[in-house]
Write an enzyme that holds these catalytic residues in place. Structure first.
Site, PDB file in Angstrom:
ATOM      1  CE1 TYR A  25      -4.140   1.358  -0.451  1.00  0.00           C
ATOM      2  CE2 TYR A  25      -3.727   2.606   1.554  1.00  0.00           C
ATOM      3  CZ  TYR A  25      -4.490   2.360   0.433  1.00  0.00           C
ATOM      4  OH  TYR A  25      -5.601   3.124   0.178  1.00  0.00           O
ATOM      5  CE  LYS A  45      -7.460   5.791   0.438  1.00  0.00           C
ATOM      6  NZ  LYS A  45      -8.532   6.524  -0.270  1.00  0.00           N
TER       7      LYS A  45
HETATM    8  P1  NAD Z   1     -12.306   2.676  -8.387  1.00  0.00           P
HETATM    9  O1  NAD Z   1     -11.095   2.472  -9.222  1.00  0.00           O
HETATM   10  O2  NAD Z   1     -13.589   2.231  -8.921  1.00  0.00           O
HETATM   11  O3  NAD Z   1     -12.418   4.189  -7.920  1.00  0.00           O
HETATM   12  C1  NAD Z   1     -11.327   5.089  -7.875  1.00  0.00           C
HETATM   13  C2  NAD Z   1     -11.762   6.319  -8.619  1.00  0.00           C
HETATM   14  O4  NAD Z   1     -10.770   7.355  -8.559  1.00  0.00           O
HETATM   15  C3  NAD Z   1     -12.004   6.036 -10.122  1.00  0.00           C
HETATM   16  O5  NAD Z   1     -13.303   6.431 -10.470  1.00  0.00           O
HETATM   17  C4  NAD Z   1     -10.983   6.925 -10.808  1.00  0.00           C
HETATM   18  O6  NAD Z   1     -11.418   7.424 -12.053  1.00  0.00           O
HETATM   19  C5  NAD Z   1     -10.871   8.040  -9.776  1.00  0.00           C
HETATM   20  N1  NAD Z   1      -9.708   8.901 -10.007  1.00  0.00           N
HETATM   21  C6  NAD Z   1      -8.397   8.552 -10.070  1.00  0.00           C
HETATM   22  N2  NAD Z   1      -7.660   9.630 -10.390  1.00  0.00           N
HETATM   23  C7  NAD Z   1      -8.518  10.701 -10.507  1.00  0.00           C
HETATM   24  C8  NAD Z   1      -8.377  12.058 -10.808  1.00  0.00           C
HETATM   25  N3  NAD Z   1      -7.162  12.600 -11.067  1.00  0.00           N
HETATM   26  N4  NAD Z   1      -9.483  12.860 -10.862  1.00  0.00           N
HETATM   27  C9  NAD Z   1     -10.715  12.339 -10.602  1.00  0.00           C
HETATM   28  N5  NAD Z   1     -10.918  11.029 -10.299  1.00  0.00           N
HETATM   29  C10 NAD Z   1      -9.820  10.223 -10.260  1.00  0.00           C
HETATM   30  O7  NAD Z   1     -11.965   1.902  -7.003  1.00  0.00           O
HETATM   31  P2  NAD Z   1     -12.673   1.934  -5.576  1.00  0.00           P
HETATM   32  O8  NAD Z   1     -12.111   0.768  -4.854  1.00  0.00           O
HETATM   33  O9  NAD Z   1     -14.110   2.084  -5.730  1.00  0.00           O
HETATM   34  O10 NAD Z   1     -12.044   3.240  -4.896  1.00  0.00           O
HETATM   35  C11 NAD Z   1     -12.823   4.281  -4.372  1.00  0.00           C
HETATM   36  C12 NAD Z   1     -12.222   4.754  -3.048  1.00  0.00           C
HETATM   37  O11 NAD Z   1     -12.349   3.712  -2.090  1.00  0.00           O
HETATM   38  C13 NAD Z   1     -10.755   5.113  -3.109  1.00  0.00           C
HETATM   39  O12 NAD Z   1     -10.520   6.265  -2.318  1.00  0.00           O
HETATM   40  C14 NAD Z   1     -10.096   3.917  -2.463  1.00  0.00           C
HETATM   41  O13 NAD Z   1      -8.870   4.269  -1.877  1.00  0.00           O
HETATM   42  C15 NAD Z   1     -11.123   3.576  -1.429  1.00  0.00           C
HETATM   43  N6  NAD Z   1     -11.013   2.240  -0.860  1.00  0.00           N
HETATM   44  C16 NAD Z   1     -11.015   1.141  -1.663  1.00  0.00           C
HETATM   45  C17 NAD Z   1     -10.900  -0.122  -1.090  1.00  0.00           C
HETATM   46  C18 NAD Z   1     -10.842  -1.374  -1.940  1.00  0.00           C
HETATM   47  O14 NAD Z   1     -10.407  -2.397  -1.454  1.00  0.00           O
HETATM   48  N7  NAD Z   1     -11.300  -1.338  -3.182  1.00  0.00           N
HETATM   49  C19 NAD Z   1     -10.810  -0.256   0.303  1.00  0.00           C
HETATM   50  C20 NAD Z   1     -10.834   0.896   1.095  1.00  0.00           C
HETATM   51  C21 NAD Z   1     -10.944   2.135   0.506  1.00  0.00           C
HETATM   52  C1  IMJ Z   2      -3.934  -1.007  -3.378  1.00  0.00           C
HETATM   53  C2  IMJ Z   2      -2.563  -1.168  -3.525  1.00  0.00           C
HETATM   54  C3  IMJ Z   2      -1.846  -2.037  -2.728  1.00  0.00           C
HETATM   55  C4  IMJ Z   2      -2.468  -2.770  -1.746  1.00  0.00           C
HETATM   56  C5  IMJ Z   2      -3.832  -2.617  -1.595  1.00  0.00           C
HETATM   57  C6  IMJ Z   2      -4.570  -1.739  -2.418  1.00  0.00           C
HETATM   58  N1  IMJ Z   2      -4.728  -3.173  -0.722  1.00  0.00           N
HETATM   59  C7  IMJ Z   2      -5.974  -2.695  -0.955  1.00  0.00           C
HETATM   60  C8  IMJ Z   2      -5.922  -1.797  -2.021  1.00  0.00           C
HETATM   61  C9  IMJ Z   2      -4.343  -4.147   0.286  1.00  0.00           C
HETATM   62  C10 IMJ Z   2      -7.180  -3.050  -0.166  1.00  0.00           C
HETATM   63  C11 IMJ Z   2      -7.076  -1.029  -2.629  1.00  0.00           C
HETATM   64  N2  IMJ Z   2      -7.170   0.324  -2.012  1.00  0.00           N
HETATM   65  C12 IMJ Z   2      -7.607   0.376  -0.621  1.00  0.00           C
HETATM   66  C13 IMJ Z   2      -6.821   1.509  -2.643  1.00  0.00           C
HETATM   67  O1  IMJ Z   2      -6.951   2.570  -2.030  1.00  0.00           O
HETATM   68  C14 IMJ Z   2      -6.270   1.528  -4.011  1.00  0.00           C
HETATM   69  C15 IMJ Z   2      -5.668   2.615  -4.519  1.00  0.00           C
HETATM   70  C16 IMJ Z   2      -4.978   2.656  -5.788  1.00  0.00           C
HETATM   71  C17 IMJ Z   2      -4.899   1.586  -6.663  1.00  0.00           C
HETATM   72  C18 IMJ Z   2      -4.188   1.719  -7.871  1.00  0.00           C
HETATM   73  C19 IMJ Z   2      -4.027   0.587  -8.835  1.00  0.00           C
HETATM   74  C20 IMJ Z   2      -3.704   1.058 -10.235  1.00  0.00           C
HETATM   75  C21 IMJ Z   2      -2.799   2.256 -10.300  1.00  0.00           C
HETATM   76  N3  IMJ Z   2      -2.816   3.141  -9.280  1.00  0.00           N
HETATM   77  C22 IMJ Z   2      -3.548   2.960  -8.132  1.00  0.00           C
HETATM   78  N4  IMJ Z   2      -3.633   3.965  -7.246  1.00  0.00           N
HETATM   79  C23 IMJ Z   2      -4.323   3.835  -6.097  1.00  0.00           C
HETATM   80  O2  IMJ Z   2      -2.110   2.452 -11.297  1.00  0.00           O
END
Ligand code: NAD
Ligand code: IMJ
Length: 255
Positions: free
Chosen positions: A155, A162
């Site tokens: 991460y 975050k």
């Molecule tokens: P997702 O990829 O569907 O959403 C991420 C969004 O960020 C996308 O819509 C992307 O277009 C947008 N984005 C990236 N760069 C941008 C920019 N410059 N301007 C505007 N938008 C931009 O994935 P998700 O998992 O739904 O992520 C949504 C949120 O949830 C994120 O903040 C992520 O960190 C958080 N989150 C995700 C998880 C997980 O496991 N998927 C867990 C905890 C928190």
């Molecule tokens: C993302 C990366 C590494 C470990 C991760 C994650 N774990 C989880 C996520 C353990 C749960 C998903 N997460 C919580 C995120 O916030 C992801 C953020 C993200 C993911 C990508 C993948 C593609 C890329 N850039 C990214 N930037 C942020 O090019």
């Protein structure tokens, strides 16, 4: 009557049908909200298609949160159609791929700034833009992850972003409280979205998380959406500056 009947809200971060933002959009739509979806150009096709599934046609606006002019344009366009804004969902994160694959110590200055700009600063930028429209109070919800307070594998710089995001939630909550604008975060357990795909060992990570969580399972995206909706709605009128964990009881477990 739905909990968000007559409310207008903007959601940043719908990319496709798996996005947490999309699940929140569907839940808010079901509770009667009128929505504005802000999305990046690259995802336009998916967002337009999804928008047809909502019961009230949403206003669709392109917005790269790294561009102040695009953020300003979002609120100019909203003002033309809606007199007021009641809630905002920030579900946006990005770090350069190489900064999630490699060692944290190798994070470049540019990579650090990109992650912090898109994933943390943007909350303050989009909230500031929304504020003049939140004339009857408001609620802001962002999405965060446990990597802000624990060093999670891969991460890396996103964990630092975050941590900044969660601190921003507290400072924004303190700042905007007198205007009756609440600011909270939902800390979601891992979910298979576009942002989680392609992360080395993510599937194995998911099953080890579920084994170690209190509920012995991973969370559903709809559970994250319902908790977000609670924070957005009237039931959470006394809650601000908090991080609500929706992780099946993973983070609180001891050995
Ligand atoms: P997702 O990829 O569907 O959403 C991420 C969004 O960020 C996308 O819509 C992307 O277009 C947008 N984005 C990236 N760069 C941008 C920019 N410059 N301007 C505007 N938008 C931009 O994935 P998700 O998992 O739904 O992520 C949504 C949120 O949830 C994120 O903040 C992520 O960190 C958080 N989150 C995700 C998880 C997980 O496991 N998927 C867990 C905890 C928190
Ligand atoms: C993302 C990366 C590494 C470990 C991760 C994650 N774990 C989880 C996520 C353990 C749960 C998903 N997460 C919580 C995120 O916030 C992801 C953020 C993200 C993911 C990508 C993948 C593609 C890329 N850039 C990214 N930037 C942020 O090019």
């Amino acid at each position: 009557m739905g909990a968000l009947e007559g409310k207008v809200g903007i959601i940043f971060g719908v990319a496709n049908h798996r996005s947490i933002a999309w699940s929140i959009a569907q839940a808010a739509d079901a509770e009667g909200a009128q929505l504005v979806l802000a999305y990046v150009e690259r995802m336009e096709r998916f967002v337009r298609d999804l928008a047809t599934q909502l019961s009230r046609p949403p206003l669709l606006i392109q917005c790269d949160v790294q561009d102040d002019a695009q953020i300003e344009q979002v609120y100019t366009q909203i003002r033309e159609q809606h007199p007021r804004l009641d809630f905002l969902v920030h579900a946006v994160a990005f770090a350069n791929r190489e900064d999630l694959d490699g060692r944290f110590i190798d994070t470049s200055r540019a990579g650090f700034l990109t992650a912090l700009d898109v994933s943390a600063y943007s909350l303050t930028a989009v909230t500031r833009g929304a504020l003049p429209l939140m004339t009857d109070g408001g609620s802001v919800v962002t999405l965060t992850y446990l990597g802000s307070v624990r060093a999670m594998p891969h991460y890396n710089v996103m964990g630092v972003a975050k941590a900044a995001l969660e601190a921003s939630v507290r400072y924004l909550a303190a700042d905007l409280g007198p205007q009756r604008v609440r600011v909270n975060a939902v800390s979601a357990g891992p979910i298979q979205t576009l942002s989680a795909r392609g992360i080395a060992g993510f599937s194995e990570f998911l099953s080890s998380m579920s084994d170690r969580s209190a509920l012995k399972r991973n969370v559903e995206v709809s559970e994250v959406a319902q908790a977000s909706l609670f924070l957005l709605g009237p039931g959470a009128s006394g809650i601000t500056g908090q991080v609500l964990y929706v992780d099946g009881g993973f983070s609180m477990m001891g050995g």
